[in-house]
Structure formats: structure tokens, C-alpha cells
Design a protein around this motif. Sequence first.
Motif, PDB file in Angstrom:
ATOM      1  N   LEU A  27       0.813  -0.824   0.160  1.00  0.00           N
ATOM      2  CA  LEU A  27      -0.387   0.248   0.296  1.00  0.00           C
ATOM      3  C   LEU A  27       0.794   1.272   0.201  1.00  0.00           C
ATOM      4  N   GLN A  28       1.926   1.186   0.731  1.00  0.00           N
ATOM      5  CA  GLN A  28       2.856   2.371   0.064  1.00  0.00           C
ATOM      6  C   GLN A  28       3.470   2.538  -0.677  1.00  0.00           C
ATOM      7  N   TYR A  29       3.594   1.791  -1.157  1.00  0.00           N
ATOM      8  CA  TYR A  29       4.663   1.496  -2.685  1.00  0.00           C
ATOM      9  C   TYR A  29       3.149   2.614  -3.529  1.00  0.00           C
ATOM     10  N   LEU A  30       2.430   1.648  -3.308  1.00  0.00           N
ATOM     11  CA  LEU A  30       1.113   2.152  -4.811  1.00  0.00           C
ATOM     12  C   LEU A  30       0.174   3.153  -4.075  1.00  0.00           C
ATOM     13  N   ALA A  31       0.736   4.112  -2.845  1.00  0.00           N
ATOM     14  CA  ALA A  31       0.485   5.468  -2.313  1.00  0.00           C
ATOM     15  C   ALA A  31       1.351   6.124  -3.353  1.00  0.00           C
ATOM     16  N   LEU A  32       2.574   5.917  -3.392  1.00  0.00           N
ATOM     17  CA  LEU A  32       3.865   7.079  -3.554  1.00  0.00           C
ATOM     18  C   LEU A  32       3.859   7.393  -5.180  1.00  0.00           C
ATOM     19  N   VAL A  33       3.311   6.281  -6.051  1.00  0.00           N
ATOM     20  CA  VAL A  33       3.312   5.479  -7.254  1.00  0.00           C
ATOM     21  C   VAL A  33       2.041   6.784  -7.603  1.00  0.00           C
ATOM     22  N   LEU A  34       0.707   6.728  -7.039  1.00  0.00           N
ATOM     23  CA  LEU A  34      -0.215   7.182  -6.929  1.00  0.00           C
ATOM     24  C   LEU A  34       0.093   9.013  -6.511  1.00  0.00           C
ATOM     25  N   LEU A  35       0.816   9.438  -5.682  1.00  0.00           N
ATOM     26  CA  LEU A  35       1.129  10.676  -5.655  1.00  0.00           C
ATOM     27  C   LEU A  35       1.995  10.889  -6.829  1.00  0.00           C
ATOM     28  N   GLU A  36       3.174   9.994  -7.434  1.00  0.00           N
ATOM     29  CA  GLU A  36       3.756  10.279  -8.412  1.00  0.00           C
ATOM     30  C   GLU A  36       3.627  10.989  -9.710  1.00  0.00           C
ATOM     31  N   THR A  37       2.322  10.326  -9.405  1.00  0.00           N
ATOM     32  CA  THR A  37       1.468  10.326 -11.003  1.00  0.00           C
ATOM     33  C   THR A  37       0.418  11.779 -10.952  1.00  0.00           C
ATOM     34  N   CYS A  38      -0.091  11.981  -9.201  1.00  0.00           N
ATOM     35  CA  CYS A  38      -1.192  13.122  -9.696  1.00  0.00           C
ATOM     36  C   CYS A  38       0.310  14.119  -9.779  1.00  0.00           C
ATOM     37  N   VAL A  39       1.173  14.430  -9.129  1.00  0.00           N
ATOM     38  CA  VAL A  39       2.330  15.550  -9.198  1.00  0.00           C
ATOM     39  C   VAL A  39       2.647  16.062 -10.627  1.00  0.00           C
ATOM     40  N   LYS A  40       2.727  14.351 -11.179  1.00  0.00           N
ATOM     41  CA  LYS A  40       3.626  14.938 -12.972  1.00  0.00           C
ATOM     42  C   LYS A  40       2.243  15.254 -13.529  1.00  0.00           C
TER      43      LYS A  40
END
Length: 103
Positions: A27-40
Motif C-alpha cells: 500500500l505504501q508503494y502504490l500510494a507513492l506511485v499514485l502521488l507521483e502520477t498526481c504530481v506529474k
Amino acid sequence: MINTEKIDNVELIRGIKRRIMLKSPRLQYLALVLLETCVKNCEKAFSEVAAERVLDEMVKLIEDLQTIVDNRNKALMLIVSWGESTNELRYLPVYEETYIVCS
């Protein structure tokens, strides 16, 4: 949907932050990927990341010895890449403190 403001940016970033704080590595990793996608892809995500103190949670994740290496590296990579790619976060004191701690 985020860029058209159909979704509340603040609530979205808060939700991602809560997932980063969980102990489940997946869940941590998926949250980081989602955060990266949102920021980009979302114009207002940078300011929300700073306002919601997400960087603080990312630093805690990096410093926690129980965090798996992949998640630690992903969080560190995000912080460094944000600093190198844009000046939008660099003017914020919280970003400078985070960048110095993680470098």
C-alpha cells in the motif's frame, strides 16, 4: 477529474498521505506511485503536497529502518526528482529541509 476540480485536491492528497503512513509495504508503494502520477499530471498537486506535509511523512518513511528498500528508494527518488524538475517546491522551506535531510 482532478484537473477539472471534480475531486477535492486536498482530500485526495490527504488520502494518499494516510496510505503512505500505513505499515503495508504494498500500500505504501502504490500510494507513492499514485502521488507521483498526481504530481506529474495535476497542476495543483505540488502546493497540496507541501500544504498537507506529505514530505514529512515521506522522510519518516525513508528514515524508518523497517521500511522496505524499494519504498524507501521510491520516496527518495520522488523528492530528488521534484527538486530537479521544477522550482515550484524549491521556494518552500519544508522542501528545502526535506531535500537536505534526504540528500
